[in-house]
Design an enzyme around this catalytic site. Structure first.
Site, PDB file in Angstrom:
ATOM      1  CG  ASP A  53      41.075  46.712  42.104  1.00 12.74           C
ATOM      2  OD1 ASP A  53      41.488  45.946  42.989  1.00 12.74           O
ATOM      3  OD2 ASP A  53      41.400  47.917  42.039  1.00 12.74           O
ATOM      4  NE  ARG A 242      40.818  48.943  38.380  1.00 16.19           N
ATOM      5  CZ  ARG A 242      39.711  49.538  38.851  1.00 16.19           C
ATOM      6  NH1 ARG A 242      39.682  50.000  40.072  1.00 16.19           N
ATOM      7  NH2 ARG A 242      38.638  49.663  38.091  1.00 16.19           N
ATOM      8  CE1 TYR A 250      41.092  49.356  48.852  1.00 14.61           C
ATOM      9  CE2 TYR A 250      43.052  49.125  47.474  1.00 14.61           C
ATOM     10  CZ  TYR A 250      41.775  48.722  47.824  1.00 14.61           C
ATOM     11  OH  TYR A 250      41.184  47.681  47.164  1.00 14.61           O
ATOM     12  N   PRO A 329      40.612  44.637  52.057  1.00 15.85           N
ATOM     13  CG  PRO A 329      39.748  46.517  50.957  1.00 15.85           C
ATOM     14  CD  PRO A 329      39.887  45.888  52.319  1.00 15.85           C
TER      15      PRO A 329
END
Length: 605
Positions: A53, A242, A250, A329
């Site tokens: 993302d 986001r 996370y 990530p």
């Protein structure tokens, strides 16, 4: 494996397997270049939510070079600030500091953009579609074979890769054999292409287990719309804001949370999004975090750090993205590294297919991108260890201190942003004259800067004049052409560059402006120079002459020569590769070295 008789056979210049970020970047770039390309994917539909993302500053620049950044910026969320939380003496966590999210002074877009992977892929899918290319799905490849004939492998017009695939919804008899000049395996970490060709993944799996959850939070946490690194005595968390009100968490997990003691493997059934959130809630105390809405997406993963032993087989089959490198990530590198792999490869394939460059050009893909992947893994090992390590406290003096973590975050900023990517000397990167443009580093991307157009004083960022259109950009910093002596030097250079022995004619394939785009940048002021003062070669269109001066209101522009370390009187030649990286810089009297540069990989007309 013998191939059974089938109903369909076809030929294609480039077949791409996998329609994730690396695949769609490649397909779009090739489609825009007019290449005969097909892209297949075994998934019945594109990604709907979750997955990767984060788009880094350099990748935004790359999207801008394809005309795609505007939509990304419109749809995505921008992360400008990062916040850092550590254990509080009174229990729970407290904010230790705030800092810029990106530590890359020359970034044109000094922030990250977050948007779910499906929406990012859609930007490419729509662009590809406008050029007549769509993803064929669901298609499952079943067999790949590379010709052993040296004659075929050395002939850029041959189709030495045979691939059999079938539509799983169809009968076996309806499968297809595709003969391809080149194949790009962009089919993910469990790549069928990589395994079929026997390419190993070298590296290791860590002990760090993480969960990911995307949701709209209900919280009193004050930095919920910033990137946050949270180190608590209960484990570490990362917050990634986001698009819209969505937030990604996370969450570091312990073995007891998710590992099946009988098998020693992660058991996803032992964990769900509600349990993940419960772990996060302990780490966030004294702040509250929950959700009253639906969980958008969640997953578990163990950090693995591996690089493929090679990125191509005989420069005919290539692997890209997760197929050739995997890592954690949390530094936001996976999708960016993947898309930049195929951004690097696409123009090279195009040049070879057009007959502009030798097949040897394709060797630079592995040379450049595999070293980058290894550097990425080395970085990721350090960053993951710092992120997953226990925080330093009164009772744990061996833990990770805030100063240590923040220092690493800022030191690695150039790398993580993509701005600091540096390609070592090769056939397409010659640095022998670095001193004539001392801060425009050969092997790094062209640094953005605003210049004004000589014809009308309209300001332009130089990057907007360097689109990813497969052409080499020849930037002639012509110096102070208001000075008679310099004007004569510029005239001599134009005569030499326009001569039959120059790269411009030698590799121009009958229409040099299709292969090379010449822009002139003068250090003279707008009151003192006309674009018509330059020789015709250096002003092939009125829009191609720029000045290192401010706009009419002195708001932007000026200082470009100084920023690039170029002498304002004498100028320099700067060659920018089709992917936006500086290939060679040279003084006017060393045009022969620019000719030698192109001689090393380009094919004569």
């Amino acid at each position: 494996m013998p191939i059974a008789a089938v109903a369909k056979e076809s030929e294609v210049d480039v077949l791409i397997i996998g329609a994730g970020p690396a695949g769609v970047m490649c397909a779009n770039a090739l489609a825009m270049a007019g290449v005969n390309v097909r892209i297949i994917d075994q998934r019945p539909a594109k990604v709907a939510a979750g997955q990767a993302d984060g788009i880094q500053p350099r990748t935004i620049e790359v999207l801008q070079s394809y005309g795609l950044a505007e939509r990304l910026l419109r749809e995505g969320n921008q992360m400008h600030m990062a916040a850092f939380y550590n254990p509080s003496p009174s229990g729970g966590i407290e904010r230790t500091s705030r800092a810029p999210d990106v530590t890359a002074p020359s970034a044109r877009y000094p922030f990250e953009v977050t948007l779910h992977q499906g929406a990012i892929e859609a930007i490419f899918l729509d662009s590809m579609s406008a050029h007549g290319v769509i993803v064929e799905r669901p298609i499952v490849p079943t067999y790949i074979e590379l010709s052993q004939s040296e004659e075929e492998l050395k002939d850029p017009n041959a189709h030495p890769v045979i691939l059999k695939h079938l539509d799983p919804s169809e009968r076996e008899g309806d499968s297809e054999i595709v003969k391809a000049k080149f194949v790009v395996g962009a089919d993910g970490a469990h790549s069928w292409v990589r395994k079929s060709l026997g390419i190993s993944m070298d590296g290791e799996q860590t002990d760090y287990i993480w969960g990911v959850v995307d949701m709209v939070p209900d919280t009193d946490f004050p930095d919920i719309r910033c990137k946050c690194a949270v180190h608590s005595n209960n484990g570490s968390c990362m917050i990634i804001p986001r698009e819209g009100d969505l937030v990604r968490l996370y969450i570091q997990l312990s073995d007891r949370d998710v590992v099946d003691p009988a098998t020693g493997r992660v058991d996803k059934s032992k964990m769900g999004p509600e349990k993940l959130l419960a772990v996060a809630q302990k780490s966030f105390k004294p702040f509250e975090i929950s959700t009253s809405g639906q969980i958008d997406w969640w997953t578990l993963y163990i950090i693995g750090q591996r690089v493929a032993s090679k990125f191509s087989v005989r420069e005919r089959v290539f692997i890209a993205g997760d197929a050739c490198h995997t890592h954690s990530p949390k530094a936001g590198q996976g999708m960016n590294a993947s898309m930049n792999d195929t951004h690097n490869l696409a123009w090279k394939l195009t040049h070879v297919l057009r007959g502009w460059s030798d097949l040897s050009l394709l060797q630079t893909y592995e040379f450049e991108r595999r070293k980058y992947a290894q550097d990425l893994i080395d970085f990721d090992k350090k960053f993951s260890k710092l992120f997953s390590g226990k925080p330093r406290t009164q009772d744990n003096q061996d833990g990770v201190s805030h100063e240590e973590f923040l220092g690493a975050f800022q030191t690695f900023g150039l790398f993580t942003s993509g701005i600091g990517v540096h390609y070592e000397p090769s056939a397409i990167t010659h640095n022998q004259h670095q001193s004539c443009a001392s801060t425009l580093i050969v092997g790094e991307r062209m640094v953005p800067h605003v210049f004004v157009r000589a014809a009308d004083a309209r300001p332009y960022d130089i990057q907007d004049l360097l689109p990813s259109d497969t052409r080499f950009k020849i930037l002639v910093f012509v110096g102070d052409v208001a000075n008679t002596t310099q004007a004569e030097r510029v005239l001599r250079l134009a005569e030499e560059m326009g001569g039959q022995e120059s790269f411009y004619r030698k590799f121009g394939h009958g229409n040099p402006s299709k292969v090379f785009d010449i822009l002139s940048i003068a250090s003279a002021k707008k009151q003192d120079v006309n674009y018509t003062d330059l020789p015709p070669l250096f002003r092939q269109h009125w829009s191609k002459v720029l000045l290192d001066d401010t706009d009419m209101y002195s708001r932007v522009g000026g200082g470009g020569y100084a920023r690039y370390g170029i002498d304002q009187q004498h100028g320099a030649i700067v060659v920018v590769r089709p992917d936006g990286y500086v290939g060679i810089v040279a003084p006017f009297d060393h045009l022969k070295d620019v000719n030698t540069y192109f001689d090393s990989f380009m094919a004569q007309s």
